[in-house]
Design a protein around this motif. Structure first.
Motif, PDB file in Angstrom:
ATOM      1  N   TYR A 415      52.427  85.236   4.218  1.00 22.46           N
ATOM      2  CA  TYR A 415      52.140  86.320   3.269  1.00 22.46           C
ATOM      3  C   TYR A 415      53.292  86.609   2.309  1.00 22.46           C
ATOM      4  N   GLN A 427      50.518  93.572   1.198  1.00 23.68           N
ATOM      5  CA  GLN A 427      50.661  92.190   1.676  1.00 23.68           C
ATOM      6  C   GLN A 427      49.546  91.381   1.031  1.00 23.68           C
ATOM      7  N   CYS A 460      42.752  98.389  10.102  1.00 24.43           N
ATOM      8  CA  CYS A 460      42.849  97.078  10.727  1.00 24.43           C
ATOM      9  C   CYS A 460      41.468  96.797  11.300  1.00 24.43           C
ATOM     10  N   ARG A 466      46.704 100.448   9.150  1.00 25.51           N
ATOM     11  CA  ARG A 466      47.980  99.712   9.116  1.00 25.51           C
ATOM     12  C   ARG A 466      49.129 100.656   8.788  1.00 25.51           C
ATOM     13  N   GLU A 485      55.410  91.295  11.940  1.00 23.22           N
ATOM     14  CA  GLU A 485      54.307  92.153  12.407  1.00 23.22           C
ATOM     15  C   GLU A 485      54.464  92.273  13.922  1.00 23.22           C
ATOM     16  N   ARG A 488      49.971  94.074  16.214  1.00 27.57           N
ATOM     17  CA  ARG A 488      48.910  93.860  15.222  1.00 27.57           C
ATOM     18  C   ARG A 488      48.765  95.055  14.283  1.00 27.57           C
ATOM     19  N   CYS A 489      48.888  94.726  12.990  1.00 21.43           N
ATOM     20  CA  CYS A 489      48.737  95.733  11.919  1.00 21.43           C
ATOM     21  C   CYS A 489      49.868  96.753  11.880  1.00 21.43           C
ATOM     22  N   TYR A 491      53.800  96.722  10.849  1.00 18.90           N
ATOM     23  CA  TYR A 491      54.706  95.790  10.170  1.00 18.90           C
ATOM     24  C   TYR A 491      56.127  96.339  10.164  1.00 18.90           C
TER      25      TYR A 491
END
Ligand code: MAN
Length: 517
Positions: A415, A427, A460, A466, A485, A488-489, A491
């Protein structure tokens, strides 16, 4: 110079006394730092740090764990699982290691002191080299901090200036807002006034137009009735003022199935249960139908004629046909435009000069009012934006304010991450695709200005919204240096900026290097 020499002599003397003193009366148990030596008296008894037990001095480091809870009686052996062994590491950082690592065959202290009883293990002493490297690294960091904090001072200045400029702009805008409001009110008043005049002027035309329309409708009604009467009289063969069933058999349009016979059934559709049709009934029930039939027939005849003509021309000459078509098109266009202009003429009343001027004035008053409303809205929008900007926390000394309106990108394997500090993080896939919002500016995680939170990003899939943490590191450049990350989701961006270089703080938290005797 003399003062220096006398200071050195005094220092040497003090050291000598200290060594003499210690060597005579104080024994330092293995694994204990000098600063804690008073807790291990040679006279009397030793009390475990947690106060649970007192034991004679000779049970210290006897490889038997008496202080089970804190392991404080065995700092120099591995007898207690939770004790601590102190490495002097002269030349490098002194440190504690778990005493369970003492004599375990692995050199943990750079001076090798933790493996004193192992004949089979030879630990060198590389404290000086390691210390040197660490000192160099520290010196590099310190130099960077120093340089960075100079930049930070400039950024503080810049930040304050940015805020001052915004405050000035805000003052200006507040003034502009009052002016814009006044202007809007003025234009509104003018608009209402001219629109009133416009309505009055148009009402006159409206009445006139209504009258004209009514007259036209009346004319058409009379014309229609006359036509109907003409037809009725033709059908009323015996001129008795009614059409009976025999007479209707002559009226061709009632032959609905076109079999040249007007059947009883067909007569019934017109007469219903009546025997005869008066003119009034004929006008209200049959005339519209007869007119439609005539119109349909006329258009059928026209179409057939047109078709025949077209076919003939086609076989005559193709080129001619094209020309004709062009002509036809042109004629059609002409006719259409004529019709348009006629329609325009018909639908739009022709205003006199004065009314035209009033309409024009009303249009321009409306457009000026719209502009004034738009202008007021723009000013209010800018005020809101500036107020929002000024309400954000840009650090102790506004050192982070220089990041307002800036964006930074960082690409990892998959990304491209984009950080617009105090605004949002997003992103987008490297190989194209839509951008995903990873959070909008939330707040500083604590008052140290080291960690930002951007929250309420896009949902997410099957999960939470997120969010992104941005960790700030002191550096001379302003840039993102890592993106990940961790779950998950959620960052994490690592962001370098001189604004995070606080020389004073680095000294407060920095490590001291001291060589213990
Ligand atoms: C996208 C990206 C990833 C994220 C997944 C979750 O692919 O935003 O970072 O982990 O969605 O489904």
């Amino acid at each position: 110079m003399l003062i220096m020499i006398s200071k050195l002599i005094t220092l040497f003397f003090l050291c000598f006394l200290l060594v003499l003193c210690y060597s005579d009366t104080i024994i330092r148990p293995r694994g204990v730092p000098l600063s804690m030596i008073s807790l291990y008296p040679t006279e009397g008894t030793f009390t475990c740090f947690d106060g649970s037990l007192s034991i004679p001095f000779d049970q210290i480091n006897d490889d038997y764990c008496d202080c089970e809870m804190d392991g404080s009686d065995e700092p120099g052996t591995s007898a207690c699982p939770n004790g601590s062994f102190y490495c002097n590491n002269v030349g490098h950082k002194s440190m504690f290691i778990p005493s369970s690592q003492v004599n375990d065959g692995i050199c943990d202290c750079c001076d090798g002191s933790d493996e004193y009883a192992r004949q089979d293990v030879v630990c060198g002493n590389n404290c000086l080299e390691l210390g040197q490297a660490a000192r160099e690294e520290e010196a590099r960091k310190i130099a960077m901090f120093k340089e960075g904090s100079k930049l930070r001072t400039e950024l503080c200045f810049k930040g304050k200036q940015i805020k001052r400029e915004k405050q000035l702009r805000l003052l200006e805008l507040v003034k502009e807002q009052t002016e814009a409001e006044n202007m809007k009110n003025e234009k509104e008043e003018l608009k209402l006034k001219v629109e009133k005049m416009e309505k009055e002027a148009l009402d006159v035309y409206k009445e006139f137009e209504d009258q004209k329309r009514k007259e036209k409708e009346e004319e058409e009604r009379i014309k229609n009735e006359e036509e109907a009467m003409k037809y009725f009289k033709q059908a009323d063969k015996n001129s008795d003022g009614v059409i009976d069933k025999n007479e209707i058999k002559m009226i061709d349009p009632f032959d609905q199935n076109q079999d040249n016979i007007i059947s009883e059934e067909e007569i019934k559709t017109v007469f219903g249960e009546e025997e005869k049709l008066s003119f009034e009934t004929f006008l209200s029930t049959s005339w519209e139908y007869i007119k439609q039939i005539f119109a349909a027939r006329e258009s059928l005849i026209n179409n057939t004629l047109m078709k025949l003509l077209t076919e003939e021309t086609y076989y005559d000459n193709e080129e001619e046909e094209e020309q004709d078509e062009d002509k036809d098109d042109a004629q059609q266009l002409e006719t259409e435009s004529e019709r348009d202009s006629n329609t325009e003429d018909d639908s739009k009343p022709k205003y006199d000069e004065e009314t035209k001027n009033i309409i024009e004035a009303a249009n321009s008053a409306r457009s000026e009012y719209d502009n004034a409303v738009r202008n007021l809205r723009d000013v209010q929008r800018e005020i809101k934006q500036i107020e929002e900007t000024l309400n954000k926390d840009y650090g102790k000394d506004d050192e982070f304010a220089y990041l307002v309106g800036e964006c930074y990108e960082y690409a990892n394997r998959e990304y491209i991450y984009k950080l617009c500090p105090f605004d949002q993080v997003s992103q987008r896939p490297k190989d194209g695709g839509i951008e995903t919002r990873l959070g909008t500016w939330g707040y500083w995680i604590n008052d140290k200005y080291e960690l930002m939170l951007f929250e309420n990003g896009q949902n997410c899939w099957n999960g939470p919204q997120r969010q992104t943490h941005v960790k700030l590191n002191c550096n001379l450049q302003t840039e993102i240096v890592a993106a990940s990350e961790p779950s998950r989701c959620e960052y994490l961006l690592e962001f370098n900026t001189p604004a995070a270089c606080s020389w004073k703080e680095s000294r407060d938290t920095g490590t001291d290097y001291h060589d213990e005797l």
